[in-house]
Design an enzyme around this catalytic site. Structure first.
Site, short mmCIF file in Angstrom:
data_model
loop_
_atom_site.label_atom_id
_atom_site.label_comp_id
_atom_site.label_asym_id
_atom_site.label_seq_id
_atom_site.Cartn_x
_atom_site.Cartn_y
_atom_site.Cartn_z
N TRP A 165 40.52 40.63 36.24
CA TRP A 165 40.04 40.10 37.54
C TRP A 165 39.07 41.04 38.59
O TRP A 165 38.31 40.36 39.22
CB TRP A 165 41.26 39.31 38.08
CG TRP A 165 41.70 38.26 37.37
CD1 TRP A 165 43.03 38.24 36.60
CD2 TRP A 165 40.99 37.07 37.31
NE1 TRP A 165 43.02 37.42 35.93
CE2 TRP A 165 41.97 36.22 36.25
CE3 TRP A 165 39.97 36.40 37.53
CZ2 TRP A 165 41.53 35.01 35.69
CZ3 TRP A 165 39.69 35.42 37.05
CH2 TRP A 165 40.19 34.67 36.37
N ASP A 213 42.89 40.62 46.75
CA ASP A 213 43.10 39.25 45.70
C ASP A 213 44.53 39.27 45.68
O ASP A 213 44.97 40.13 44.75
CB ASP A 213 42.19 39.46 44.47
CG ASP A 213 42.51 38.32 43.58
OD1 ASP A 213 43.19 37.48 43.90
OD2 ASP A 213 41.84 38.01 42.55
N LYS A 229 49.58 29.56 41.44
CA LYS A 229 50.30 30.65 40.59
C LYS A 229 51.69 30.36 41.36
O LYS A 229 52.86 30.04 41.00
CB LYS A 229 49.92 31.85 40.46
CG LYS A 229 48.76 31.84 39.68
CD LYS A 229 47.95 33.16 39.71
CE LYS A 229 46.89 33.28 38.96
NZ LYS A 229 46.57 32.91 37.65
#
Length: 362
Positions: free
Chosen positions: A104, A174, A198
């Site tokens: 990511w 993030d 999530k």
């Protein structure tokens, strides 16, 4: 025939609290006597504006978000933020600093390079992204526009259990896969962003928490939909937001408050992670590659002694009511995602099955 609920170890979209799903089901056709579903409401109507305002208020309370930070409910996932962040925060400066800890972070770095220079100030690539680089090793630029890092690498299972100190340079994070799993000091960040699917709610919603002095200074001025100022000025209602996802997120925030908030979630998440990692430490049938102090509490990757047994392991898990344990295609093996909504009983069931499988095949 109604199937019993399974233990869903998906990395995202992930399991939601059962109480939240039940409340949403109860309110599906008629929200609070309105005679309509939330999905049918005008995003500018009194009912939905109230839902959105309450969701923001509850998130602010849960994370103790200071008054000089704006909260945005946006679309486009974290991937859209990979581009919105440099567009808005470079502010005419030459470069931004990025920490590379896995898949990511890699995507965020690639996206940012289209808008300016990117300094990769630290990388865990030398050990296959199995650790979080200590800040002492970071080669930070005091003139950087911002410093970006990924708090939890969902695929690799690496998590920062500390907050970097970047001085006067805005810290951007993030937090897609560990937001609300533990307390964080929001005041240490310039911007926090997180895809909702999530720990917050359904796919389609992205949370952005941005310090107000970082809003409205992009150079050049971005297109309206890519400008944080547009969304701040319109209070996330510039265009139709993901209304139902915001509603579900609001229910999750209320569920968190009823269950002790993020401090209580952290205690439970530590207990769940310890159950799994403590067992992994006792066996050579399974292996977790991540450095012990950097192991994620949210995503636990592990491999079997013999990869030829992977499909049999997954099949057996499914027959016992455990799903979505297959690891990401880029790393293989298994991955157990144990976000806030995963009960301790789910991890206990997984460990019991892992012991049973190892005894049979070891």
């Amino acid at each position: 025939m109604i199937m019993a609920r399974i233990f869903n170890f998906s990395a995202g979209p992930a399991a939601l609290p059962e109480a939240v799903l039940q409340q949403a089901a109860d309110e599906m056709l008629d929200w609070h006597g309105s005679g309509t579903s939330v999905m049918e409401m005008s995003h500018r109507g009194k009912e939905f504006m109230g839902i959105a305002a309450q969701a923001e208020a509850d998130l602010r309370e849960l994370m103790a978000i200071p008054a000089n930070y704006k909260v945005l409910f946006l679309q486009g996932g974290a991937s859209a933020q990979f581009e919105m962040i440099p567009i808005n925060l470079l502010r005419g400066k030459g470069a931004a600093d990025y920490v590379h800890t896995g898949e990511w972070a890699k995507k965020a770095i690639k996206a940012a390079k289209a808008f300016g220079n990117v300094n990769v100030v630290a990388s865990a690539e030398d050990k296959a992204f199995t650790y979080a680089p200590a800040q002492a090793s970071w080669k930070l630029d005091k003139n950087a526009a911002y410093v970006h890092y990924t708090a939890n690498e969902t695929i690799g299972g690496v998590e920062f259990h500390w907050t970097p100190d970047t001085g006067d340079v805005p810290l951007v994070c993030d937090m897609s896969s560990n937001i609300l799993s533990k307390p964080v000091d929001v005041s240490k960040f310039g911007l926090i962003y997180a895809g909702a699917q999530k720990n917050i709610g359904p796919a389609g919603l992205t949370i952005v928490i941005i310090r107000d002095d970082l809003v409205g200074h992009a150079q050049p001025t971005p297109p309206a939909m890519l400008d944080y100022k547009t969304h701040v000025d319109a209070e996330s209602m510039y265009n139709t937001p993901p209304t139902y996802a915001i509603y579900i997120a609001g229910l999750v925030f209320q569920w968190l408050k009823k269950n002790g908030g993020v401090a209580a979630m952290e205690r439970q998440n530590i207990a769940k992670a310890n159950l799994l990692y403590d067992y992994l430490a006792t066996t050579d049938f399974y292996r977790n590659p991540v450095r012990k102090e950097d192991r994620s509490r949210m995503n636990v990757p592990f491999t079997l002694k013999d990869a030829a047994l992977d499909e049999e392991f997954l099949k057996g898990a499914k027959s016992r009511g455990m799903a979505q344990l297959k690891g990401h295609r880029s790393v293989g093996g298994m991955r157990a995602s144990i976000y806030n909504a995963m009960p301790v009983a789910g991890v206990e069931a997984l460990v019991a099955y892992m012991k049973e499988f190892a005894a049979q095949k070891g």
